[in-house]
Design an enzyme around this catalytic site. Structure first.
Site, mmCIF file in Angstrom:
data_model
loop_
_atom_site.group_PDB
_atom_site.id
_atom_site.type_symbol
_atom_site.label_atom_id
_atom_site.label_comp_id
_atom_site.label_asym_id
_atom_site.label_seq_id
_atom_site.Cartn_x
_atom_site.Cartn_y
_atom_site.Cartn_z
ATOM 1 N N HIS A 1 151.549 93.945 72.929
ATOM 2 C CA HIS A 1 151.052 94.540 74.176
ATOM 3 C C HIS A 1 150.928 93.487 75.269
ATOM 4 O O HIS A 1 151.077 93.785 76.455
ATOM 5 C CB HIS A 1 149.679 95.193 73.940
ATOM 6 N N ASP B 1 151.382 102.421 73.758
ATOM 7 C CA ASP B 1 150.805 103.423 72.861
ATOM 8 C C ASP B 1 150.869 104.761 73.573
ATOM 9 O O ASP B 1 150.307 104.901 74.679
ATOM 10 C CB ASP B 1 149.354 103.079 72.518
ATOM 11 N N GLU C 1 150.957 103.005 62.708
ATOM 12 C CA GLU C 1 150.393 103.674 63.890
ATOM 13 C C GLU C 1 151.471 104.539 64.524
ATOM 14 O O GLU C 1 152.411 104.024 65.131
ATOM 15 C CB GLU C 1 149.878 102.642 64.905
ATOM 16 N N HIS D 1 152.358 103.848 68.350
ATOM 17 C CA HIS D 1 152.683 102.497 68.812
ATOM 18 C C HIS D 1 154.204 102.283 68.829
ATOM 19 O O HIS D 1 154.871 102.443 67.806
ATOM 20 C CB HIS D 1 152.018 101.491 67.861
#
Length: 430
Positions: free
Chosen positions: A352, A359, A416, A419
């Site tokens: 990130h 996300d 995730e 993500h």
């Protein structure tokens, strides 16, 4: 972001000036063509009294007002139509306002007649109130009439729900680019019109083959929207079923591909709710103080490709987290020093912090949440990508998101479902 498109489009509905707009021809700056959609069984029109009341050729019996009198002149206009074998008339009641040399024509009431018998009276204020309520706003101006620049070009009788009966479509306002239409549907069983919906754009067509209403609109950010709607008689409302976007702002961007830019500036058709800019996250604290999602320009181009695919399927991307400054990563690690859930900045920052990871989840085109495997930052098996322990609907939605993002040039993280990282590598932005 849920309210972004109506807000952006409403800004363009401010009047551009006095006099008639340029003739429509499908260009972005022209008002909508009024010949779209299937024609009614028969049609005709007659001004009451005398000839069709062009704003500069009013009947002599309707003189110009004196300088110190009420500037508004009244007019009526008849539009004949046939439905179910019945010959009916839609009689428009309106005014012409010549204040300051301008000619503002508006309809405040429509009567539906059979012969001389009034079957129904439609008040434009009621429709405007309903349109505002549907958009989650109020009629603050207490508007009670339409606002457009020719007396009779703003009404169309066409089949908007494809049931074989002509419906009413009336221009509520013309702006520099878009128009808004108030739409009433004819109810054959009750022999009456009911207000149904408002649409916005510079062009509108009713396509009987796909049974869809298609609008074209433009906003102030360099986006051209083509939206597809389908009327659901069971639900009694118009459903937003697809959207295609031409993003000239992104196509003509002058910044280099590795520039960190605002999602809001380049992709206003993507929704943003940054979880770490609020306390609505697993830490219960604000992690960074900017609500402006930022990503690399090259990453944004790929995100637009994913949105193009999802928009055609009736969905919109919602961003939960984008660029995360290194100091925010340190704060997350201090609050949750568990490498299973948070990247340890002592060993390297999260992707990130490169501005190339996002996300995301899915919402409808109108901003409503759809079922997904879990909430954001779910620390359980529900968050992984095998989808074996979630509902069929959640699985289908997660797979739809994954297919669109992967095809656009992202790779997912197996623990995730929300993500995604750009396959193009960028360095950490300190």
């Amino acid at each position: 972001m849920k309210r972004l498109l109506p807000l952006l489009l409403s800004l363009t509905l401010l009047c551009a000036g006095c006099g008639a707009p340029a003739p429509s021809g499908g260009s972005p700056s022209a008002p909508p063509a009024e010949s779209s959609g299937p024609a009614p069984e028969s049609s005709g029109e007659a001004a009451v009294p005398g000839q069709t009341p062009e704003t500069d050729h009013l009947p002599e019996t309707d003189p110009l007002p004196e300088a110190d009198s009420d500037p508004a002149e009244s007019y009526t206009l008849d539009k004949a139509f046939t439905t179910g074998g019945r010959e009916l008339t839609a009689r428009l009641h309106g005014t012409i306002d010549r204040t300051d040399g301008c000619e503002r024509c508006g309809v405040y009431k429509i009567e539906v007649l059979e012969g001389e018998t009034v079957l129904q009276t439609l008040l434009v204020k009621d429709a405007i109130d309903a349109a505002c309520a549907a958009a989650g706003t109020e009629n603050y101006g207490d508007e009670d009439r339409t606002n457009y620049f020719t007396i009779d070009s703003g009404l169309a009788l066409e089949d908007l729900n494809f049931d074989g009966c002509p419906d009413l479509r009336l221009i509520q306002a013309l702006g520099t680019v878009n128009a808004s239409w108030l739409c009433w549907l004819w109810e054959p069983e009750n022999s009456r019109f009911s207000y149904a919906f408002e649409l916005v754009g510079f062009e509108l067509t009713a396509d009987p083959e796909t049974r869809q209403i298609i609008t074209q609109a433009r906003d102030g950010w360099g986006l051209y929207y083509t939206d597809c709607y389908q009327y659901n008689s069971g639900a009694g409302k118009l459903l937003h079923v697809g959207q295609m976007v031409e993003n000239f702002c992104l196509e003509e961007a002058a910044e280099p591909e590795d520039a960190l830019v605002s999602v809001w500036e380049y992709l206003p058709n993507v929704s943003v709710e940054l979880k770490y800019a609020t306390a609505d996250n697993f830490t219960g604290q604000v992690i960074y103080d900017s609500a402006d999602a930022r990503l690399r320009l090259g990453t944004l181009r790929k995100l637009q490709k994913a949105q193009d695919r999802l928009g055609a399927e009736g969905y919109r991307l919602l961003i939960w987290d984008a660029y995360r400054p290194p100091e925010a990563q340190w704060k997350l690690w201090e609050l949750c020093p568990d490498p299973n859930f948070v990247s340890d900045p002592n060993r390297g920052f999260s992707r990130h912090s490169r501005g190339s990871t996002v996300d995301v989840t899915l919402v409808t085109l109108d901003g409503e949440a759809v079922e997904m495997p879990s909430g954001f930052d779910e620390f359980s098996p529900l968050a992984d990508r095998d989808y074996s322990d979630v509902s069929d609907t959640a699985r289908a939605n997660a797979e739809r998101l994954e297919q669109a993002m992967t095809a656009a040039g992202f790779r997912g993280y197996d623990k995730e479902w929300w993500h995604y990282s750009d396959t193009t590598d960028y360095p950490v932005i300190q």
